[in-house]
Design a protein around this motif. Structure first.
Motif, PDB file in Angstrom:
ATOM      1  N   PHE A   1       0.830  -1.202   0.000  1.00  0.00           N
ATOM      2  CA  PHE A   1       0.000   0.000   0.000  1.00  0.00           C
ATOM      3  C   PHE A   1       0.868   1.257   0.000  1.00  0.00           C
ATOM      4  CE2 PHE A   1      -2.085   3.505   2.177  1.00  0.00           C
ATOM      5  CZ  PHE A   1      -3.256   3.624   1.440  1.00  0.00           C
TER       6      PHE A   1
ATOM      7  N   TRP B   1      -2.345   9.012  -4.049  1.00  0.00           N
ATOM      8  CA  TRP B   1      -2.407   7.609  -4.414  1.00  0.00           C
ATOM      9  C   TRP B   1      -1.977   7.463  -5.867  1.00  0.00           C
ATOM     10  CZ3 TRP B   1      -2.400   3.061  -2.418  1.00  0.00           C
ATOM     11  CH2 TRP B   1      -2.828   1.955  -3.136  1.00  0.00           C
TER      12      TRP B   1
ATOM     13  N   GLY C   1      -8.851   6.572  -5.190  1.00  0.00           N
ATOM     14  CA  GLY C   1      -7.903   5.469  -5.201  1.00  0.00           C
ATOM     15  C   GLY C   1      -8.578   4.167  -4.810  1.00  0.00           C
TER      16      GLY C   1
ATOM     17  N   PHE D   1      -7.626   0.124  -3.649  1.00  0.00           N
ATOM     18  CA  PHE D   1      -6.556  -0.774  -3.205  1.00  0.00           C
ATOM     19  C   PHE D   1      -7.112  -2.182  -3.013  1.00  0.00           C
ATOM     20  CE2 PHE D   1      -3.951  -2.648   0.279  1.00  0.00           C
ATOM     21  CZ  PHE D   1      -2.760  -2.754  -0.435  1.00  0.00           C
TER      22      PHE D   1
ATOM     23  N   ALA E   1      -8.674   3.543  -1.299  1.00  0.00           N
ATOM     24  CA  ALA E   1      -7.322   3.719  -0.762  1.00  0.00           C
ATOM     25  C   ALA E   1      -7.334   4.632   0.464  1.00  0.00           C
ATOM     26  CB  ALA E   1      -6.397   4.278  -1.850  1.00  0.00           C
TER      27      ALA E   1
END
Length: 187
Positions: A7, A20, A29, A31, A44
């Motif tokens: 990350f 990000w 973002g 993830f 994110a």
């Protein structure tokens, strides 16, 4: 490499926003964490907040105080209600929230404002204007002499009744009786 290391490798830290650099969707973002059948995706900014501040309180969403959707700096994120988040934004609800006057210049006062079932503010003066336009577009016809006479008789027999009560007694609409009373005053 752990999910946390992976990350942070996708974050460009600056003095302000932490941007990000990974995948994004709708400007935010995205993830992916976990592996195999257990792989999950999350925003994110939400992942960064959980890593640094703990869980997001139930029923709350994260508001980007910096207004940069790709920012994952936890100091730029605040848990708020969804309503507060929308009203802090730049969309129509936020724009309308700060308006003090309607589009036609009438002030939004408690007396001149009503809320729709959907929660939107509406201007009473504009509503009256719309109703009057519809009335005159349909074509105004003065009430008949017989109708005026019935209203006059009902008013003299029952002076204590309001317009609405007279309308019920006569079996007519409130607006019709009100219009006849107005015509009688003008004579």
């Amino acid at each position: 490499m752990s999910d946390e290391e992976r990350f942070w490798s996708k974050v460009e830290k600056t003095d302000g926003c932490w941007l990000w650099q990974g995948q994004s969707r709708n400007g935010y973002g995205l993830f992916f964490w976990g592996s195999g059948k257990n792989q999950r995706s999350t925003g994110a900014h939400r992942y960064a907040y959980r890593l640094t501040c703990g869980e997001i309180p139930e029923g709350l969403v994260l508001d980007h105080l910096c207004r940069v959707p790709l920012c994952v700096n936890p100091q730029h994120l605040e848990p708020v209600t969804r309503r507060e988040n929308v009203l802090r934004g730049i969309g129509a609800p936020a724009v309308n929230r700060v308006k003090t006057h309607c589009d036609n210049g009438h002030e939004f006062t408690p007396e001149n404002t009503y809320l729709t079932k959907g929660g939107a503010r509406n201007c009473r003066a504009c509503g009256r204007d719309r109703a009057n336009r519809r009335f005159w577009e349909k074509g105004y016809r003065p009430a008949s002499g017989a109708a005026k006479k019935r209203v006059q008789e009902a008013m003299s027999r029952h002076p204590e009744l309001s317009t609405a009560q007279l309308a019920v007694k006569l079996g007519w609409s409130h607006g019709y009786v009100q219009r006849i009373k107005r015509e009688l005053r003008e004579v």
